[in-house]
Design a protein around this motif. Structure first.
Motif, mmCIF file in Angstrom:
data_model
loop_
_atom_site.group_PDB
_atom_site.id
_atom_site.type_symbol
_atom_site.label_atom_id
_atom_site.label_comp_id
_atom_site.label_asym_id
_atom_site.label_seq_id
_atom_site.Cartn_x
_atom_site.Cartn_y
_atom_site.Cartn_z
ATOM 1 N N LEU A 253 5.292 -55.930 -42.187
ATOM 2 C CA LEU A 253 4.469 -56.506 -43.243
ATOM 3 C C LEU A 253 3.572 -57.551 -42.596
ATOM 4 C CD1 LEU A 253 7.076 -57.077 -46.117
ATOM 5 C CD2 LEU A 253 5.556 -55.118 -45.777
ATOM 6 N N HIS A 254 2.273 -57.470 -42.872
ATOM 7 C CA HIS A 254 1.328 -58.466 -42.376
ATOM 8 C C HIS A 254 1.234 -59.545 -43.449
ATOM 9 C CE1 HIS A 254 -2.787 -59.309 -40.274
ATOM 10 N NE2 HIS A 254 -1.796 -59.949 -39.703
ATOM 11 N N VAL A 255 1.864 -60.680 -43.194
ATOM 12 C CA VAL A 255 2.041 -61.729 -44.192
ATOM 13 C C VAL A 255 0.949 -62.780 -44.040
ATOM 14 C CG1 VAL A 255 3.596 -63.519 -45.048
ATOM 15 C CG2 VAL A 255 4.525 -61.334 -44.244
ATOM 16 N N CYS A 256 0.340 -63.128 -45.163
ATOM 17 C CA CYS A 256 -0.730 -64.127 -45.178
ATOM 18 C C CYS A 256 -0.263 -65.363 -45.932
ATOM 19 C CB CYS A 256 -1.985 -63.556 -45.842
ATOM 20 S SG CYS A 256 -3.345 -64.740 -46.027
ATOM 21 N N ALA A 257 -0.288 -66.503 -45.270
ATOM 22 C CA ALA A 257 0.134 -67.747 -45.903
ATOM 23 C C ALA A 257 -0.913 -68.269 -46.872
ATOM 24 C CB ALA A 257 0.421 -68.808 -44.838
ATOM 25 N N ALA A 258 -2.157 -67.810 -46.752
ATOM 26 C CA ALA A 258 -3.230 -68.306 -47.618
ATOM 27 C C ALA A 258 -3.161 -67.710 -49.017
ATOM 28 C CB ALA A 258 -4.586 -68.021 -46.988
ATOM 29 N N CYS A 259 -2.906 -66.393 -49.122
ATOM 30 C CA CYS A 259 -2.907 -65.742 -50.441
ATOM 31 C C CYS A 259 -1.544 -65.186 -50.824
ATOM 32 C CB CYS A 259 -3.950 -64.630 -50.480
ATOM 33 S SG CYS A 259 -3.492 -63.149 -49.533
ATOM 34 N N HIS A 260 -0.544 -65.304 -49.934
ATOM 35 C CA HIS A 260 0.831 -64.878 -50.186
ATOM 36 C C HIS A 260 1.026 -63.362 -50.152
ATOM 37 C CE1 HIS A 260 0.358 -68.884 -51.700
ATOM 38 N NE2 HIS A 260 -0.123 -68.501 -52.856
ATOM 39 N N ALA A 261 0.013 -62.612 -49.692
ATOM 40 C CA ALA A 261 0.148 -61.154 -49.642
ATOM 41 C C ALA A 261 0.999 -60.722 -48.460
ATOM 42 C CB ALA A 261 -1.228 -60.507 -49.552
ATOM 43 N N ALA A 262 1.626 -59.556 -48.607
ATOM 44 C CA ALA A 262 2.404 -58.949 -47.517
ATOM 45 C C ALA A 262 1.976 -57.493 -47.421
ATOM 46 C CB ALA A 262 3.900 -59.062 -47.792
ATOM 47 N N MET A 263 1.065 -57.196 -46.505
ATOM 48 C CA MET A 263 0.463 -55.866 -46.417
ATOM 49 C C MET A 263 1.332 -54.924 -45.595
ATOM 50 S SD MET A 263 -2.153 -54.124 -47.378
ATOM 51 C CE MET A 263 -2.735 -52.457 -47.027
ATOM 52 N N PRO A 264 1.797 -53.810 -46.189
ATOM 53 C CA PRO A 264 2.591 -52.837 -45.428
ATOM 54 C C PRO A 264 1.761 -52.277 -44.272
ATOM 55 C CG PRO A 264 2.684 -52.392 -47.796
ATOM 56 C CD PRO A 264 1.599 -53.391 -47.590
#
Length: 322
Positions: A253-264
């Protein structure tokens, strides 16, 4: 989307370690496979391509302009669409372990409203927009029947109709674009406007490992910057990190601390021909759910523990279904 690649992928994960993922693959794999078969069988009588997009239209769509389908370039035959909704509905119903009541409700369901010309015109230009306008059409159905049967059937039937067109223009766009970071690229699908379902990093002959995003709604794919959030566009290295199972580093999961998304995201073992994105999106639901649980338990790194939904991710069929 080819039947052979789907069959190989389903066979590869037949004994996958996650029981829930195996169950989803068993339930929805036949529907994905049938969607590919259907896509190859469609004729001009079923789907008309009124014209191909120009290079200028492709580049404009990639930079955030009108989507390619929004230009009104394809036309679905409503009667053909109704026929194939019934066909796909039977395929999924046969692969689900469902109660008698569930099966009876599915068999009595009418696809006629989804074949009305007005709905079809919306669907061929904006498939996800059409799916969001189905509340009246599915009124009275149980939430389980809607989420596990009706919407997957509708979505993958639409996918079958759009896949060949989307695949062809995806290849053209990739050839047109310069293979270097372009932070003006749009974050949604250039073809239909939907959010991408899954990302993959795979090898190329001349450009090293390249990241692509894949749309489950229409079948399009496009290159994307590796150090950039696919949801909000944040490119700050300090905000982005990968999460994976210790025993499986290829699924992340590519996790982004800015928008809270976790991209598979899949780190493929080879080039584009070594994996099947639709199957991988289901395989990655196991990691998504494990990450969601970690968020709830407070066991993920501090920098991604912010208010909001930390798991705005893909739409793998059956996510949440045990």
């Amino acid at each position: 989307m080819t039947p052979k690649s789907i069959e190989r992928a389903l066979e590869r994960y037949r004994a996958y370690k996650d029981e829930d993922v195996r169950g989803r693959l068993k339930a929805f794999g036949p529907l994905i496979l049938e969607s590919a078969v259907l896509a190859n069988e469609l004729t001009d009588a079923d789907l008309k391509v009124l014209r191909d997009p120009t290079d200028e239209e492709l580049m404009a769509a990639a930079k955030g302009g009108e989507t390619i389908l929004g230009l009104g370039l394809v036309e679905i035959n409503p009667e053909s669409f109704k026929r194939d909704l019934k066909r796909m509905g039977h395929v999924l119903l046969n692969s689900l372990e469902a109660s008698d009541a569930f099966r009876a409700a599915a068999e009595q369901f009418s696809w006629a409203p989804f074949a009305e010309p007005g709905f079809v015109r919306v669907a061929e230009a904006d498939p996800m927009g059409a799916l969001s306008e189905t509340d009246d059409m599915i009124a009275g159905l149980s939430p389980e029947l809607v989420d596990v049967w009706a919407l997957p059937v509708l979505g993958l039937t639409l996918r079958a109709y759009l896949d060949r067109f989307a695949n062809e223009i995806s290849g053209r766009l990739i050839d047109l674009e310069e293979r270097k970071p372009s932070y003006s690229r749009r974050l949604t699908c250039f073809c239909c406007g939907a959010d991408p379902d899954v990302a993959a990093v795979s090898a190329t002959n001349n450009h090293g490992n390249v990241k692509k995003l894949y749309c489950g709604a229409c079948g399009a794919r496009w290159t994307f910057e590796r150090i950039r959030c696919a949801r909000c566009g944040d490119d700050a290295v300090s905000d982005l990190s990968y999460v994976s199972d210790e025993s499986d580093d290829s699924h992340r999961l590519h996790v982004c601390a800015a928008c809270h998304a976790a991209m598979p995201t899949l780190f493929a073992p080879g080039d584009d021909l070594t994996f099947q994105p639709d199957v991988e999106s289901i395989v990655l639901t196991g990691l998504e759910e494990a990450y969601e649980q970690a968020v709830l338990e407070g066991t993920v790194p501090e920098k991604v523990l912010k208010e909001g939904d930390a798991t705005v991710a893909g739409r793998g069929p059956g996510k949440g279904m045990v």
